[in-house]
Design a protein around this motif. Structure first.
Motif, short mmCIF file in Angstrom:
data_model
loop_
_atom_site.label_atom_id
_atom_site.label_comp_id
_atom_site.label_asym_id
_atom_site.label_seq_id
_atom_site.Cartn_x
_atom_site.Cartn_y
_atom_site.Cartn_z
N PHE A 1 -3.26 6.09 6.69
CA PHE A 1 -2.65 6.66 6.10
C PHE A 1 -2.05 6.56 4.63
O PHE A 1 -1.74 7.98 3.93
CB PHE A 1 -0.95 7.19 6.88
CG PHE A 1 -2.03 8.20 8.11
CD1 PHE A 1 -2.07 9.66 8.25
CD2 PHE A 1 -2.07 7.40 9.20
CE1 PHE A 1 -1.79 10.34 8.86
CE2 PHE A 1 -2.22 8.77 10.21
CZ PHE A 1 -2.52 9.78 10.04
N ASN A 2 -2.12 5.94 3.78
CA ASN A 2 -0.90 5.43 2.45
C ASN A 2 -2.38 6.03 1.29
O ASN A 2 -3.00 6.31 0.56
CB ASN A 2 -0.87 4.29 2.57
CG ASN A 2 0.60 3.52 3.12
OD1 ASN A 2 1.17 4.78 3.30
ND2 ASN A 2 1.36 2.47 2.98
N ARG B 1 1.94 11.41 10.31
CA ARG B 1 1.72 10.53 9.85
C ARG B 1 3.12 9.57 10.61
O ARG B 1 2.97 8.46 11.25
CB ARG B 1 1.48 9.84 8.61
CG ARG B 1 2.12 8.77 8.30
CD ARG B 1 1.90 9.17 6.35
NE ARG B 1 2.58 7.80 5.82
CZ ARG B 1 2.64 7.16 5.00
NH1 ARG B 1 1.93 8.72 4.66
NH2 ARG B 1 2.70 6.14 3.80
N ASP C 1 -2.74 9.60 2.04
CA ASP C 1 -2.29 10.58 0.84
C ASP C 1 -2.39 10.24 -0.24
O ASP C 1 -1.90 10.98 -1.49
CB ASP C 1 -0.89 9.72 1.59
CG ASP C 1 0.43 10.12 0.55
OD1 ASP C 1 0.92 10.94 1.36
OD2 ASP C 1 0.83 9.84 -0.58
N PHE D 1 0.43 17.44 8.02
CA PHE D 1 0.31 15.32 7.18
C PHE D 1 1.17 14.65 7.38
O PHE D 1 1.25 14.34 8.33
CB PHE D 1 -0.33 15.81 5.88
CG PHE D 1 -0.27 13.90 5.37
CD1 PHE D 1 -2.17 13.63 5.62
CD2 PHE D 1 0.38 13.49 4.82
CE1 PHE D 1 -2.78 12.73 5.94
CE2 PHE D 1 -0.14 12.04 4.44
CZ PHE D 1 -1.37 11.31 4.64
N HIS E 1 3.13 6.98 13.64
CA HIS E 1 4.36 6.02 12.97
C HIS E 1 5.10 5.14 14.19
O HIS E 1 5.07 4.06 14.46
CB HIS E 1 4.73 5.93 11.56
CG HIS E 1 5.95 4.93 10.89
ND1 HIS E 1 5.15 3.86 11.11
CD2 HIS E 1 7.31 4.29 11.37
CE1 HIS E 1 5.97 3.04 10.54
NE2 HIS E 1 7.28 3.45 10.69
N ASP F 1 -0.78 2.59 9.45
CA ASP F 1 -0.09 2.87 7.75
C ASP F 1 -0.64 3.04 6.70
O ASP F 1 -0.86 3.69 6.03
CB ASP F 1 1.84 1.57 7.71
CG ASP F 1 2.83 2.97 8.88
OD1 ASP F 1 2.37 3.07 9.32
OD2 ASP F 1 3.18 1.24 9.11
#
Length: 282
Positions: free
Chosen positions: A151-152, A135, A155, A131, A139, A148
């Motif tokens: 992925f936040n 990510r 996450d 992961f 990025h 981003d």
């Protein structure tokens, strides 16, 4: 970063490194501690030890060079993020081991083989590795803000929401089964002895209380971190005070883990007492 942050940060860092380092040493040094459950404890201790080594110390090193070395700052950010996420996945693996042992005690020995333990520990490290690698690669390759943000959210779902739900569910199931077992045992003992209330003392009570405390601490830490993450997403940037609180919560959670999941285990506690007596006798 203010003075109070560095004082608390270094105190929690020393506590985290010392506690988890001691657990790793004991399990590696003592053959009798090399059990299936302690394999999960050791893996969790390694992740938490690395959290202690990378969060506050690395932040302290880079605090003067954040604006001058943006690439290095982002690399250390992803390294720190990896160990924090590995701590969460290893914690879930340890709880899963105890869940199977309590809910399916007769199937535990056949299900939780040495090979299965290795597989679960491997996945606990492989999932955050994949992961974070994906990510970080995306990025650095595209530098897209909306990527981003995606992925936040992923996450937050994978490493905050899902673990919290899993821990609450596993603990609720274990608590229900243990309470049912206690009621049956009390009924059986009352039929045998008139002083059953004095004779019978549930051995699992202490472990259940400790697990309850640790899960509450984890949920509180996760809730604060989740709130900080939502605040960052809504504002588009992260406030310095929010970042300080979030970092301290991360280190605090890793500092509590060795106490909750290892020190109160009977075998490790016995070994700690033996070492303490040897040191005092010398």
């Amino acid at each position: 970063m203010t003075t109070w942050f560095w004082i608390l940060g270094w105190f929690l860092t020393i506590l985290t490194i010392t506690g988890n380092g001691l657990i790793i040493f004991l399990i590696c040094k003592r053959k009798q501690l090399r059990t299936k459950t302690n394999a999960f404890v050791a893996s969790l201790a390694v992740a938490d030890f690395c959290v202690g080594m990378t969060v506050v110390p690395v932040l302290f090193i880079f605090k003067e060079t954040v604006s001058e070395a943006e690439l290095s700052n982002k690399v250390q950010l992803y390294v720190r993020l990896f160990f924090v996420r590995a701590s969460v996945t290893n914690l879930c693996s340890l709880v899963l081991d105890r869940f199977v042992a309590v809910v399916k005690p007769f199937k535990y020995l056949t299900f939780m083989t040495h090979g299965r333990v290795i597989q679960i520990v491997f996945l606990s490290w492989a999932f955050p590795t994949i992961f974070i690698t994906v990510r970080a690669s995306l990025h650095f390759a595209f530098q897209e803000r909306h990527l981003d943000n995606i992925f936040n959210w992923l996450d937050a779902f994978n490493f905050k929401l899902v673990p919290c739900v899993m821990l609450v569910f596993c603990f609720a199931c274990m608590l229900t089964i243990i309470c049912r077992h206690h009621r049956k045992m009390r009924t059986l003992v009352k039929q045998i002895r008139s002083n059953a209330t004095v004779f019978f003392r549930p051995q699992e009570s202490a472990a259940v209380k400790i697990m309850a405390i640790v899960i509450v601490v984890f949920l509180l830490c996760s809730a604060i971190r989740f709130h900080c993450g939502l605040s960052s997403l809504s504002r588009g940037n992260i406030d310095c005070d929010i970042l300080c609180v979030k970092i301290l919560i991360i280190v605090l959670n890793s500092a509590v883990n060795p106490i909750a999941y290892a020190v109160y285990k009977r075998d490790i506690k016995k070994e700690l007492k033996r070492i303490t007596r040897m040191n005092f006798s010398e």
